[in-house]
Each structure stands twice: as structure tokens, then as C-alpha cells.
Design a protein around this motif. Structure first.
Motif, mmCIF file in Angstrom:
data_model
loop_
_atom_site.group_PDB
_atom_site.id
_atom_site.type_symbol
_atom_site.label_atom_id
_atom_site.label_comp_id
_atom_site.label_asym_id
_atom_site.label_seq_id
_atom_site.Cartn_x
_atom_site.Cartn_y
_atom_site.Cartn_z
ATOM 1 N N LEU A 44 -7.831 7.290 23.468
ATOM 2 C CA LEU A 44 -6.497 7.815 23.775
ATOM 3 C C LEU A 44 -6.389 9.313 23.511
ATOM 4 C CD1 LEU A 44 -3.526 7.522 24.542
ATOM 5 C CD2 LEU A 44 -3.071 6.851 22.174
ATOM 6 N N ILE A 45 -6.831 9.760 22.352
ATOM 7 C CA ILE A 45 -6.678 11.169 22.001
ATOM 8 C C ILE A 45 -7.499 12.044 22.946
ATOM 9 C CG2 ILE A 45 -7.091 12.879 20.209
ATOM 10 C CD1 ILE A 45 -5.876 11.010 18.319
ATOM 11 N N VAL A 47 -8.254 11.407 26.019
ATOM 12 C CA VAL A 47 -7.562 11.422 27.308
ATOM 13 C C VAL A 47 -6.322 12.317 27.237
ATOM 14 C CG1 VAL A 47 -6.300 10.013 28.986
ATOM 15 C CG2 VAL A 47 -8.421 9.165 28.004
ATOM 16 N N LEU A 48 -5.591 12.260 26.126
ATOM 17 C CA LEU A 48 -4.404 13.105 25.995
ATOM 18 C C LEU A 48 -4.775 14.586 25.987
ATOM 19 C CD1 LEU A 48 -2.178 11.133 23.470
ATOM 20 C CD2 LEU A 48 -1.969 11.273 25.955
ATOM 21 N N HIS A 49 -5.899 14.932 25.368
ATOM 22 C CA HIS A 49 -6.357 16.325 25.407
ATOM 23 C C HIS A 49 -6.687 16.724 26.844
ATOM 24 C CE1 HIS A 49 -6.416 17.553 21.252
ATOM 25 N NE2 HIS A 49 -6.973 16.404 20.916
ATOM 26 N N ALA A 50 -7.313 15.830 27.584
ATOM 27 C CA ALA A 50 -7.634 16.112 28.981
ATOM 28 C C ALA A 50 -6.351 16.276 29.804
ATOM 29 C CB ALA A 50 -8.508 15.013 29.560
ATOM 30 N N VAL A 51 -5.368 15.415 29.553
ATOM 31 C CA VAL A 51 -4.084 15.515 30.261
ATOM 32 C C VAL A 51 -3.435 16.862 29.960
ATOM 33 C CG1 VAL A 51 -1.735 14.598 30.362
ATOM 34 C CG2 VAL A 51 -3.676 13.040 30.410
ATOM 35 N N GLN A 52 -3.502 17.283 28.708
ATOM 36 C CA GLN A 52 -2.939 18.580 28.315
ATOM 37 C C GLN A 52 -3.619 19.708 29.097
ATOM 38 O OE1 GLN A 52 -0.692 18.942 25.584
ATOM 39 N NE2 GLN A 52 -0.505 21.141 25.843
ATOM 40 N N ASP A 53 -4.936 19.618 29.246
ATOM 41 C CA ASP A 53 -5.674 20.642 29.996
ATOM 42 C C ASP A 53 -5.362 20.580 31.489
ATOM 43 O OD1 ASP A 53 -6.861 21.555 27.670
ATOM 44 O OD2 ASP A 53 -8.712 20.407 27.970
ATOM 45 N N ILE A 54 -5.199 19.383 32.027
ATOM 46 C CA ILE A 54 -4.972 19.212 33.466
ATOM 47 C C ILE A 54 -3.551 19.623 33.846
ATOM 48 C CG2 ILE A 54 -4.766 17.509 35.321
ATOM 49 C CD1 ILE A 54 -7.016 15.925 33.831
ATOM 50 N N TYR A 55 -2.565 19.096 33.131
ATOM 51 C CA TYR A 55 -1.163 19.316 33.485
ATOM 52 C C TYR A 55 -0.532 20.499 32.759
ATOM 53 C CZ TYR A 55 -1.068 14.835 35.929
ATOM 54 O OH TYR A 55 -1.298 13.813 36.798
ATOM 55 N N GLY A 56 -1.105 20.881 31.611
ATOM 56 C CA GLY A 56 -0.511 21.959 30.821
ATOM 57 C C GLY A 56 0.535 21.469 29.838
ATOM 58 N N PHE A 57 0.955 20.210 29.957
ATOM 59 C CA PHE A 57 1.943 19.608 29.063
ATOM 60 C C PHE A 57 1.821 18.093 29.168
ATOM 61 C CE2 PHE A 57 3.757 20.139 33.207
ATOM 62 C CZ PHE A 57 4.455 18.969 33.441
ATOM 63 N N LEU A 58 2.510 17.395 28.289
ATOM 64 C CA LEU A 58 2.467 15.928 28.301
ATOM 65 C C LEU A 58 3.851 15.398 28.681
ATOM 66 C CD1 LEU A 58 0.452 15.391 25.012
ATOM 67 C CD2 LEU A 58 -0.392 15.179 27.332
ATOM 68 N N SER A 59 4.020 15.068 29.941
ATOM 69 C CA SER A 59 5.309 14.546 30.397
ATOM 70 C C SER A 59 5.389 13.049 30.095
ATOM 71 C CB SER A 59 5.474 14.772 31.898
ATOM 72 O OG SER A 59 4.591 13.952 32.617
ATOM 73 N N PRO A 60 6.603 12.512 29.963
ATOM 74 C CA PRO A 60 6.753 11.074 29.723
ATOM 75 C C PRO A 60 6.125 10.218 30.828
ATOM 76 C CG PRO A 60 8.822 12.207 29.298
ATOM 77 C CD PRO A 60 7.886 13.221 29.892
ATOM 78 N N GLU A 61 6.199 10.685 32.076
ATOM 79 C CA GLU A 61 5.637 9.913 33.184
ATOM 80 C C GLU A 61 4.118 9.801 33.049
ATOM 81 O OE1 GLU A 61 7.593 12.660 33.734
ATOM 82 O OE2 GLU A 61 9.459 11.597 34.148
ATOM 83 N N VAL A 62 3.467 10.913 32.718
ATOM 84 C CA VAL A 62 2.013 10.895 32.580
ATOM 85 C C VAL A 62 1.612 10.085 31.348
ATOM 86 C CG1 VAL A 62 -0.043 12.323 32.262
ATOM 87 C CG2 VAL A 62 1.746 13.064 33.818
ATOM 88 N N LEU A 63 2.393 10.172 30.282
ATOM 89 C CA LEU A 63 2.104 9.361 29.089
ATOM 90 C C LEU A 63 2.162 7.877 29.417
ATOM 91 C CD1 LEU A 63 3.994 11.262 26.259
ATOM 92 C CD2 LEU A 63 1.537 11.070 26.575
ATOM 93 N N ARG A 76 2.757 4.044 21.753
ATOM 94 C CA ARG A 76 1.529 4.495 21.084
ATOM 95 C C ARG A 76 1.093 5.858 21.596
ATOM 96 N NH1 ARG A 76 -3.700 2.170 19.797
ATOM 97 N NH2 ARG A 76 -4.766 3.875 18.747
ATOM 98 N N ALA A 77 1.116 6.038 22.914
ATOM 99 C CA ALA A 77 0.761 7.337 23.492
ATOM 100 C C ALA A 77 1.766 8.400 23.065
ATOM 101 C CB ALA A 77 0.701 7.241 25.013
ATOM 102 N N ASP A 78 3.041 8.044 23.029
ATOM 103 C CA ASP A 78 4.068 9.002 22.636
ATOM 104 C C ASP A 78 3.938 9.379 21.165
ATOM 105 O OD1 ASP A 78 6.390 10.575 23.355
ATOM 106 O OD2 ASP A 78 7.489 9.238 22.021
ATOM 107 N N SER A 79 3.601 8.410 20.312
ATOM 108 C CA SER A 79 3.466 8.719 18.889
ATOM 109 C C SER A 79 2.272 9.633 18.637
ATOM 110 C CB SER A 79 3.338 7.440 18.054
ATOM 111 O OG SER A 79 2.127 6.780 18.347
ATOM 112 N N GLU A 80 1.194 9.481 19.403
ATOM 113 C CA GLU A 80 0.048 10.381 19.274
ATOM 114 C C GLU A 80 0.421 11.788 19.728
ATOM 115 O OE1 GLU A 80 -2.790 10.007 17.820
ATOM 116 O OE2 GLU A 80 -2.533 7.884 17.403
ATOM 117 N N ARG A 81 1.234 11.864 20.763
ATOM 118 C CA ARG A 81 1.680 13.173 21.243
ATOM 119 C C ARG A 81 2.497 13.878 20.176
ATOM 120 N NH1 ARG A 81 6.390 15.243 23.097
ATOM 121 N NH2 ARG A 81 7.355 13.211 22.986
ATOM 122 N N ARG A 82 3.376 13.150 19.522
ATOM 123 C CA ARG A 82 4.237 13.755 18.502
ATOM 124 C C ARG A 82 3.472 14.112 17.229
ATOM 125 N NH1 ARG A 82 9.954 12.189 19.428
ATOM 126 N NH2 ARG A 82 9.955 11.030 21.356
#
Length: 115
Positions: A44-45, A47-63, A76-82
Motif C-alpha cells: 500500500l505505501i 503504491v501511495l508513493h507512486a500515486v503521489q508521484d503520478i498525480y501530484g496529490f492523493l485525491s479521495p477518488e484515487v485512494l 486504510r488507504a486514507d489513514s496511511e495518507r494522513r
């Protein structure tokens, strides 16, 4: 965007339906990253780093898309983001550095012409 698991999906990549971009080419990069980690929930982490690089931010839809793909609850994805501070996008940082170097060169040119 959503990721749907095929019948009998057990977390293996072949049973997964790919992320379908509506008209967003970044979704293909996300799908590539999900395939790279083989849809493992423990990635998960990464992938979230990759999403941050791809999109520039972590939107709720992508999460939600990531959580669905990894068969995790969206919370779970939202708690890791926070829990982690946002990383600046590499492209933006690189562009800012290039701008600074360009302006520095301009200043040197102007300074040498004035004296």
C-alpha cells in the motif's frame, strides 16, 4: 475510476480487471504500478508513493481506486495518507531547480554586461 475484481479473485493479478481511465492517461501509470506490486495489500505505501508521484496529490477518488485494487477498506488507504506527510512531486521540484539555475545564469549575464 474503479477497479473491479473478477469472479473468484484471490489477490492474484490475472483475475483483476484493469483500471479504466475515463480520459486520464495517469490511470495507465497507476495500473502499471499495481501490476508491478502484483496487487499485494502489503504494498500500500509503495503504491501511495507512486500515486503521489503520478498525480501530484492523493485525491479521495484515487485512494478508493487503490483500496479497491488492493482489496483493502478505503479507510486504510486514507489513514496511511494522513499518517505520512505529503512528498513534493519530483517533476515540480526538478522544474523549480531548473528555473533557479536559469535565472542565476541570466543574472550573471546581465551583471557582466553592466560592468
Amino acid at each position: 475510476m474503479s477497479v473491479a475484481a473478477g469472479p473468484g479473485a484471490t489477490g492474484a493479478a490475472p483475475d483483476r480487471a484493469p483500471v479504466r481511465p475515463d480520459d486520464d492517461p495517469r490511470a495507465a501509470l497507476l495500473e502499471k504500478q499495481l501490476k508491478k506490486v502484483r496487487y499485494r495489500a502489503d504494498a500500500l505505501i509503495e503504491v501511495l508513493h507512486a500515486v503521489q508521484d503520478i498525480y501530484g496529490f492523493l485525491s479521495p477518488e484515487v485512494l478508493h481506486t487503490v483500496a479497491d485494487a488492493l482489496e483493502l477498506p478505503p479507510s486504510r488507504a486514507d489513514s496511511e495518507r494522513r499518517a505520512r506527510p505529503a512528498r513534493p512531486a519530483r517533476k515540480q521540484s526538478q522544474r523549480a531547480l531548473e528555473d533557479v539555475l536559469h535565472y542565476r545564469q541570466l543574472i550573471v549575464r546581465i551583471d557582466t554586461r553592466m560592468w
